[in-house]
Write a protein that holds these residues in place. Sequence first.
Motif, PDB file in Angstrom:
ATOM      1  N   PRO A   1       2.036  17.902  -2.636  1.00 52.40           N
ATOM      2  CA  PRO A   1       1.083  17.920  -2.337  1.00 52.40           C
ATOM      3  C   PRO A   1       0.365  16.868  -3.776  1.00 52.40           C
ATOM      4  CG  PRO A   1       1.594  20.178  -2.644  1.00 52.40           C
ATOM      5  CD  PRO A   1       3.119  19.235  -2.297  1.00 52.40           C
ATOM      6  N   LEU A   2       0.907  16.900  -5.001  1.00 54.52           N
ATOM      7  CA  LEU A   2       0.129  16.354  -6.054  1.00 54.52           C
ATOM      8  C   LEU A   2      -0.005  15.976  -6.022  1.00 54.52           C
ATOM      9  CD1 LEU A   2       1.237  19.374  -8.940  1.00 54.52           C
ATOM     10  CD2 LEU A   2      -0.965  19.165  -7.182  1.00 54.52           C
ATOM     11  N   ALA A   3       1.827  14.425  -6.244  1.00 54.82           N
ATOM     12  CA  ALA A   3       1.997  13.000  -5.760  1.00 54.82           C
ATOM     13  C   ALA A   3       1.301  12.555  -4.344  1.00 54.82           C
ATOM     14  CB  ALA A   3       3.765  13.274  -5.877  1.00 54.82           C
ATOM     15  N   THR A   4       1.339  12.734  -3.508  1.00 60.18           N
ATOM     16  CA  THR A   4       1.196  12.339  -2.327  1.00 60.18           C
ATOM     17  C   THR A   4      -1.066  12.251  -2.925  1.00 60.18           C
ATOM     18  OG1 THR A   4       1.865  13.483  -0.823  1.00 60.18           O
ATOM     19  CG2 THR A   4      -0.611  12.478   0.024  1.00 60.18           C
ATOM     20  N   GLU A   5      -1.292  13.368  -3.447  1.00 62.11           N
ATOM     21  CA  GLU A   5      -3.051  13.578  -3.966  1.00 62.11           C
ATOM     22  C   GLU A   5      -2.911  12.613  -5.120  1.00 62.11           C
ATOM     23  OE1 GLU A   5      -5.385  17.265  -5.977  1.00 62.11           O
ATOM     24  OE2 GLU A   5      -5.373  17.317  -3.724  1.00 62.11           O
ATOM     25  N   ARG A   6      -2.337  12.454  -5.906  1.00 59.19           N
ATOM     26  CA  ARG A   6      -2.672  11.098  -7.291  1.00 59.19           C
ATOM     27  C   ARG A   6      -2.013   9.847  -6.486  1.00 59.19           C
ATOM     28  NH1 ARG A   6       2.262  12.613  -9.445  1.00 59.19           N
ATOM     29  NH2 ARG A   6       0.779  14.041 -10.620  1.00 59.19           N
ATOM     30  N   ILE A   7      -1.484   9.460  -5.653  1.00 62.05           N
ATOM     31  CA  ILE A   7      -1.098   8.215  -5.061  1.00 62.05           C
ATOM     32  C   ILE A   7      -2.191   7.718  -4.365  1.00 62.05           C
ATOM     33  CG2 ILE A   7      -0.286   6.802  -2.939  1.00 62.05           C
ATOM     34  CD1 ILE A   7       2.365   8.293  -4.018  1.00 62.05           C
ATOM     35  N   LYS A   8      -2.754   8.895  -3.190  1.00 63.22           N
ATOM     36  CA  LYS A   8      -4.385   8.083  -2.344  1.00 63.22           C
ATOM     37  C   LYS A   8      -5.859   8.259  -3.283  1.00 63.22           C
ATOM     38  CE  LYS A   8      -3.311  10.440   2.208  1.00 63.22           C
ATOM     39  NZ  LYS A   8      -3.533  11.894   2.540  1.00 63.22           N
TER      40      LYS A   8
ATOM     41  N   TRP B   1     -14.503  14.792 -13.963  1.00 61.66           N
ATOM     42  CA  TRP B   1     -16.160  15.675 -15.524  1.00 61.66           C
ATOM     43  C   TRP B   1     -14.925  16.659 -16.268  1.00 61.66           C
ATOM     44  CZ3 TRP B   1     -16.347  15.173  -9.913  1.00 61.66           C
ATOM     45  CH2 TRP B   1     -16.613  15.907  -8.993  1.00 61.66           C
ATOM     46  N   LEU B   2     -13.888  17.150 -15.553  1.00 58.82           N
ATOM     47  CA  LEU B   2     -13.263  18.037 -16.380  1.00 58.82           C
ATOM     48  C   LEU B   2     -12.330  17.533 -17.616  1.00 58.82           C
ATOM     49  CD1 LEU B   2     -12.572  21.493 -16.438  1.00 58.82           C
ATOM     50  CD2 LEU B   2     -10.902  20.652 -14.954  1.00 58.82           C
ATOM     51  N   ARG B   3     -13.153  17.812 -19.003  1.00 56.30           N
ATOM     52  CA  ARG B   3     -12.319  17.023 -20.139  1.00 56.30           C
ATOM     53  C   ARG B   3     -11.091  17.532 -20.046  1.00 56.30           C
ATOM     54  NH1 ARG B   3     -16.308  15.687 -23.421  1.00 56.30           N
ATOM     55  NH2 ARG B   3     -18.428  16.140 -23.445  1.00 56.30           N
ATOM     56  N   PRO B   4      -9.950  15.894 -20.330  1.00 57.07           N
ATOM     57  CA  PRO B   4      -8.414  16.208 -20.321  1.00 57.07           C
ATOM     58  C   PRO B   4      -7.890  17.613 -21.093  1.00 57.07           C
ATOM     59  CG  PRO B   4      -9.076  14.239 -20.391  1.00 57.07           C
ATOM     60  CD  PRO B   4     -10.752  15.281 -20.981  1.00 57.07           C
ATOM     61  N   GLY B   5      -8.685  17.792 -22.634  1.00 52.17           N
ATOM     62  CA  GLY B   5      -8.720  18.567 -23.469  1.00 52.17           C
ATOM     63  C   GLY B   5      -8.253  19.822 -22.789  1.00 52.17           C
ATOM     64  N   PHE B   6      -9.113  20.497 -22.227  1.00 55.71           N
ATOM     65  CA  PHE B   6      -9.611  21.980 -21.662  1.00 55.71           C
ATOM     66  C   PHE B   6      -8.457  21.878 -20.977  1.00 55.71           C
ATOM     67  CE2 PHE B   6     -11.408  24.946 -19.333  1.00 55.71           C
ATOM     68  CZ  PHE B   6     -12.236  25.609 -20.215  1.00 55.71           C
ATOM     69  N   ALA B   7      -9.047  20.762 -19.801  1.00 54.48           N
ATOM     70  CA  ALA B   7      -7.260  21.581 -18.608  1.00 54.48           C
ATOM     71  C   ALA B   7      -6.050  21.306 -19.307  1.00 54.48           C
ATOM     72  CB  ALA B   7      -7.634  19.860 -17.844  1.00 54.48           C
ATOM     73  N   ARG B   8      -5.888  20.476 -20.573  1.00 59.90           N
ATOM     74  CA  ARG B   8      -4.379  20.746 -20.824  1.00 59.90           C
ATOM     75  C   ARG B   8      -4.248  22.091 -21.568  1.00 59.90           C
ATOM     76  NH1 ARG B   8      -4.862  15.528 -22.601  1.00 59.90           N
ATOM     77  NH2 ARG B   8      -5.777  15.849 -24.450  1.00 59.90           N
ATOM     78  N   ALA B   9      -5.145  22.991 -22.076  1.00 59.27           N
ATOM     79  CA  ALA B   9      -5.153  23.618 -22.891  1.00 59.27           C
ATOM     80  C   ALA B   9      -5.090  25.337 -22.263  1.00 59.27           C
ATOM     81  CB  ALA B   9      -6.131  23.691 -23.835  1.00 59.27           C
ATOM     82  N   HIS B  10      -5.534  24.822 -21.366  1.00 59.52           N
ATOM     83  CA  HIS B  10      -6.511  26.426 -20.092  1.00 59.52           C
ATOM     84  C   HIS B  10      -5.127  26.483 -19.000  1.00 59.52           C
ATOM     85  CE1 HIS B  10      -8.481  27.987 -23.895  1.00 59.52           C
ATOM     86  NE2 HIS B  10      -9.012  26.914 -23.359  1.00 59.52           N
ATOM     87  N   GLY B  11      -4.476  25.142 -18.815  1.00 57.88           N
ATOM     88  CA  GLY B  11      -3.338  25.868 -17.490  1.00 57.88           C
ATOM     89  C   GLY B  11      -4.168  24.735 -15.754  1.00 57.88           C
TER      90      GLY B  11
ATOM     91  N   ARG C   1      -2.819  22.083 -14.492  1.00 63.71           N
ATOM     92  CA  ARG C   1      -2.275  21.800 -13.724  1.00 63.71           C
ATOM     93  C   ARG C   1      -1.256  22.780 -13.488  1.00 63.71           C
ATOM     94  NH1 ARG C   1       3.441  20.520 -13.979  1.00 63.71           N
ATOM     95  NH2 ARG C   1       4.472  18.552 -13.336  1.00 63.71           N
ATOM     96  N   GLU C   2      -0.844  23.849 -13.930  1.00 64.09           N
ATOM     97  CA  GLU C   2      -0.623  24.585 -13.733  1.00 64.09           C
ATOM     98  C   GLU C   2      -1.686  25.230 -12.404  1.00 64.09           C
ATOM     99  OE1 GLU C   2       1.480  24.000 -17.261  1.00 64.09           O
ATOM    100  OE2 GLU C   2      -0.630  24.370 -16.424  1.00 64.09           O
ATOM    101  N   ALA C   3      -2.277  25.505 -12.735  1.00 60.14           N
ATOM    102  CA  ALA C   3      -3.941  26.343 -11.150  1.00 60.14           C
ATOM    103  C   ALA C   3      -3.408  24.898 -10.565  1.00 60.14           C
ATOM    104  CB  ALA C   3      -4.977  25.558 -11.786  1.00 60.14           C
ATOM    105  N   GLY C   4      -3.121  23.699  -9.971  1.00 58.69           N
ATOM    106  CA  GLY C   4      -3.039  22.810  -9.357  1.00 58.69           C
ATOM    107  C   GLY C   4      -1.394  22.865  -8.809  1.00 58.69           C
ATOM    108  N   ILE C   5      -0.894  23.134  -9.419  1.00 56.29           N
ATOM    109  CA  ILE C   5       0.756  23.394  -8.739  1.00 56.29           C
ATOM    110  C   ILE C   5       0.449  24.892  -7.674  1.00 56.29           C
ATOM    111  CG2 ILE C   5       2.932  24.307  -8.909  1.00 56.29           C
ATOM    112  CD1 ILE C   5       2.796  22.259 -11.152  1.00 56.29           C
ATOM    113  N   ALA C   6      -0.388  26.204  -8.398  1.00 56.95           N
ATOM    114  CA  ALA C   6      -0.244  27.637  -7.626  1.00 56.95           C
ATOM    115  C   ALA C   6      -1.176  27.435  -6.611  1.00 56.95           C
ATOM    116  CB  ALA C   6      -0.865  28.417  -9.034  1.00 56.95           C
TER     117      ALA C   6
END
Length: 606
Positions: free
Chosen positions: A384-391, A412-422, A424-429
């Motif tokens: 799912p994540l790879a497919t979405e990234r390619i699209k 619009w979600l700041r990269p630093g905030f996203a990295r610090a508070h999960g 990517r992990e939220a997307g996987i979950a």
Amino acid sequence: MEALGLEWAGGAPKLWTDGAMTRQGLVATVSSPAGTAAVVGWAGSFRDRGTGARRLLDDFARPGAAPRLPTGDYAAVLVCHDRILLMRDEQARIPLFYRESGGRVSLVSTSAGRLGDTAELERRYFCRSLTGNMAQPHSELTPFAGVHRVLGGEVVELSLTGRLRGRTLRRAGQADDRSSVASDGRRPSGAAQDLRLALENAVGRRMGTMTACHVSGGTDSTSIALLAAGPPASAQDRSGDLVLLAGRFGTGELAGEQPYLDEAMEAIRRHAPAARPVVVDADDVADFDDFEHHAGDPDEPHAHAFRAPFWSRLHTAAADLGCDTLLTGCGADPVADANPLHLHGLARTGQLRRLTKQARAWAAGSERGLRDVVSAYVVQPALPLATERIKGLVRRRGTVLGGLGAFARPPWLRPGFARAHGCREAGIAESRFLFGHEPEQSLYDAANYVAAPDPLSWHHAGQNGFFLSHPFLDPEVVATMRRLPAEATFRPGRPKAVLREAMADLLPPRIRDRTVKIPFNDVYARGLRAHGEELVDLCRSARHPLVTEMFDVETLCRAVREAQLGMGDACAWDRMNSSLALVVWLEGLGRRRRAQDGAVRVIVGS
């Protein structure tokens, strides 16, 4: 909304309920030698809420007992002689939270805000809530640090002093009983018979003294209203007043639904002449009307607050008539239709010849290309994540909304905030929750969280005097569809074929044979035209520090401008809508006040 609460004084539990909601019948309290229970909603049968609450207490209070959860729409607190149990039904319409620190629970409530501290917000929650397009939360996280959600179908066990002993996920009895097949579910006629019986039971469990049914003129809502109007197929008593609730659009695209609505109303009243049609004029309703109220007042951010104006108008009409329950057709799309993700199961088990044949049938029936079908139902569930990234790389082309899927970080979600508070992990979950190891089964679990009006209904339950209930999401109905093979449910070009056959003797031909329904795009576009500038101003004027910590406000405003021009798609718009709702919710934190109407003490420990 605080319907009940549990706290400790001197090491002993104190359980109380809201007085107004108890008088309305929204909360039931029972006591027996086994202990005391407070149940918000209903367990077993809506009409027999007191008996259901007592049975829940008796079943779970027995030492060492681990019964299955009963069907219903409820959150419950059981104070037994040797333990305390917190639980919610699988549909998870009614919330329940607890505050925990160091393995000890200090407070329990149906309101997260009552337990939380607005100065201690849980930033991981915001990353999770901004990921995916579910209409209501389904993870343990809440907006407040230290406050946890009791999950749908979960039982949390505490000691009498509040020590957390364990958390267990349990299924409702009907949902796990896949052996109770009324007929040959492999044949289309047998599948239809099974579904009809399950739906009759689900509707019968939910009938009240004055039941409102939302009627839109579609197959789903009309089916539910017809079953509510018809004679009982079992011991469930359906006598009582029936209200047929609908919204009328005289202009715009949705005016095309009026002939279907009229025919649905006529068919239902043939079965129940005393049913009262209540048609609410909705021409002046637009998405995002009174957005600061609908998004800012609830206990936690409401991703679908933009659509609240329409539902709120219907709910108010039902409340004015004194309805005590409101049934909808929500959930039929993922549950009652053929499950396209079974194609992933064929690929996973190496049945490539069957996969090719059925994928071609899906492509022909849905007027899509074979490659698109395989990509959506085989490749995307696997990656799912790879497919979405390619699209996203292919479709974005300098826009904010273009190619934005359900799991990736929105621009619009700041990269630093996203990295610090999960983030990517939220997307996987979230992708695992939606697709899981067996996507064709995970679809039914995720379906439970797509019925948009629920948070709105909960927030206004005390005012309106009812909760929403969705028969298509009943565990018996879900279990019936879950066990049916693809050959029994899929007919090219005929969506929800089993449902149509199951209701063939009741549905008018024009509604039974329709395959396309007009969406609410016109209402959404009108709302953006009317309120786009207000939404931009709300974002730019926001004062809560977390707004600028979390969002690049100008990029979010650019997304609003693109949506006004019709750029993006429903998935991207939902991501934007949930972010806008979060901005408004954060702004309202300081203004929100907790109101409690005459708390009634149910048990006081000594």
